[in-house]
Enzyme design. Sequence first.
Site, PDB file in Angstrom:
ATOM      1  CG  HIS A 271       0.743  -2.473   5.553  1.00  0.00           C
ATOM      2  ND1 HIS A 271       0.273  -3.419   5.920  1.00  0.00           N
ATOM      3  CD2 HIS A 271       0.682  -2.307   4.201  1.00  0.00           C
ATOM      4  CE1 HIS A 271       0.273  -4.268   4.773  1.00  0.00           C
ATOM      5  NE2 HIS A 271       0.354  -3.558   3.624  1.00  0.00           N
TER       6      HIS A 271
ATOM      7  CD  GLU B  34      -0.464  -2.088   9.220  1.00  0.00           C
ATOM      8  OE1 GLU B  34       0.602  -2.807   9.532  1.00  0.00           O
ATOM      9  OE2 GLU B  34      -1.133  -2.664   8.313  1.00  0.00           O
TER      10      GLU B  34
ATOM     11  NE  ARG C  67      -3.002  -2.800   2.459  1.00  0.00           N
ATOM     12  CZ  ARG C  67      -2.851  -3.963   3.331  1.00  0.00           C
ATOM     13  NH1 ARG C  67      -3.245  -3.867   4.720  1.00  0.00           N
ATOM     14  NH2 ARG C  67      -2.444  -5.074   2.876  1.00  0.00           N
TER      15      ARG C  67
ATOM     16  CG  HIS D 280       2.354  -5.689   9.104  1.00  0.00           C
ATOM     17  ND1 HIS D 280       1.771  -5.240   8.157  1.00  0.00           N
ATOM     18  CD2 HIS D 280       3.633  -6.258   8.797  1.00  0.00           C
ATOM     19  CE1 HIS D 280       2.657  -5.535   7.017  1.00  0.00           C
ATOM     20  NE2 HIS D 280       3.626  -5.966   7.358  1.00  0.00           N
TER      21      HIS D 280
ATOM     22  CD  GLU E 157      -1.439  -7.904  11.169  1.00  0.00           C
ATOM     23  OE1 GLU E 157      -1.396  -6.706  11.492  1.00  0.00           O
ATOM     24  OE2 GLU E 157      -1.259  -8.387   9.912  1.00  0.00           O
TER      25      GLU E 157
HETATM   26  O1  0X9 Z   1      -2.762  -8.014   4.927  1.00  0.00           O
HETATM   27  C1  0X9 Z   1      -1.317  -7.753   5.359  1.00  0.00           C
HETATM   28  O2  0X9 Z   1      -0.350  -7.476   4.566  1.00  0.00           O
HETATM   29  C2  0X9 Z   1      -1.266  -8.123   6.598  1.00  0.00           C
HETATM   30  N1  0X9 Z   1      -2.385  -7.737   7.498  1.00  0.00           N
HETATM   31  S1  0X9 Z   1      -2.496  -6.064   7.800  1.00  0.00           S
HETATM   32  O3  0X9 Z   1      -3.570  -5.808   8.333  1.00  0.00           O
HETATM   33  N2  0X9 Z   1      -1.232  -5.370   8.622  1.00  0.00           N
HETATM   34  O4  0X9 Z   1      -2.434  -5.314   6.353  1.00  0.00           O
HETATM   35  C3  0X9 Z   1      -1.042  -9.459   6.748  1.00  0.00           C
HETATM   36  C4  0X9 Z   1       0.248 -10.018   6.168  1.00  0.00           C
HETATM   37  C5  0X9 Z   1       0.662 -11.430   6.514  1.00  0.00           C
HETATM   38  N3  0X9 Z   1       1.794 -11.648   5.597  1.00  0.00           N
HETATM   39  C6  0X9 Z   1       1.586 -12.385   4.302  1.00  0.00           C
HETATM   40  N4  0X9 Z   1       0.501 -12.793   4.087  1.00  0.00           N
HETATM   41  N5  0X9 Z   1       2.606 -12.234   3.585  1.00  0.00           N
HETATM   42 ZN    ZN Z   2       0.034  -4.205   7.922  1.00  0.00          ZN
END
Ligand code: 0X9
Ligand code: ZN
Length: 307
Positions: free
Chosen positions: A65, A68, A123, A192, A267
């Site tokens: 992303h 980040e 993003r 992330h 995270e």
């Molecule tokens: O939304 C996401 O992709 C992740 N959070 S972020 O704020 N960094 O964008 C969480 C991803 C968790 N992983 C999956 N759900 N596959």
């Molecule tokens: Zn992310």
Amino acid sequence: GEIVGRFSRHSEIDSWLTAIESEFGELATVESIGQSYEGRDMKIIKIGKASPNPKPVIWVEAGIHAREWISPAVAVWTIDKFIRNYGLDDDVTYMLDTFDWFFLPSANPDGYEYTFTNDRLWRKTRSPQRRGCYGVDPNRNFDVDFGGAGTSRDPCADTYPGTQAFSEPETDNIRKSIWSVRDRAVVFLSFHAYSQLMLTPYGYTSSKPSDYPEMLRIADASMSALREVHGNTFRVGTPPDILYAASGGTYDWAKLKAGVKYSYTYELRPAEAAWNQSGFIVGEDQIVPSGEEVWASLVTIAKEVQL
Ligand code: 0X9
Ligand code: ZN
């Protein structure tokens, strides 16, 4: 090196990796896993002590992303820690004797560059989509329940998964690279930000893998070690339980499709956004302490996983 502890451009990370390889060739090999949509190289660095027998692999993805920034910065800090301390630090020596560590510190080069040049909060990738919009959420673009939970059909949305799984060269490159070492890969980590969580599979459903207790044991031990360093707390759990469900992510794919037993998404810092600023915008003074606390979790993972 001069890029450690700073937010660096993709090209700086790229040349730094090559410089590391020339200086520490005994320990590190750099290779491109392919190009991004706009033609930037995606380089991985493989770090480990040479051994006559194949070693288990720990594969680390950072920066998928774009906004980040703490994620590639922590990956760079970690690579630097490894290559400068073999034979000097017992943990480093054990970790490099036992495993081959694969780092992809800049997994979304086009998006990352765009956060420097045009939009700090971008993003996605940067491929053209319908309605004049750009980019696919690469963490929705893997083929685990593609287009399911946590995605938007709107090509302009931040969680647009693309027209099909692996439509993006970036995710396709990552897929091929992990797939090629799937027999040896025992741990997959995706860095992330933000919220201070260690996410366990699965992200796409609230069902749990059969080895969930073992996955939790490692996660809990790692986050206890992390907390010891600077007193920072990271919560452990699955995205549906502690964040939100999301399909098509790298770490679900690594576990479900590539068979990597221990698969986690970090995270990183901060825990919450400040009142006046996005949580993706962090000071460079956060990089080293974030690297140090994450390091403690990596040591724990390396010592505790069942091989
Ligand atoms: O939304 C996401 O992709 C992740 N959070 S972020 O704020 N960094 O964008 C969480 C991803 C968790 N992983 C999956 N759900 N596959
Ligand atoms: Zn992310």
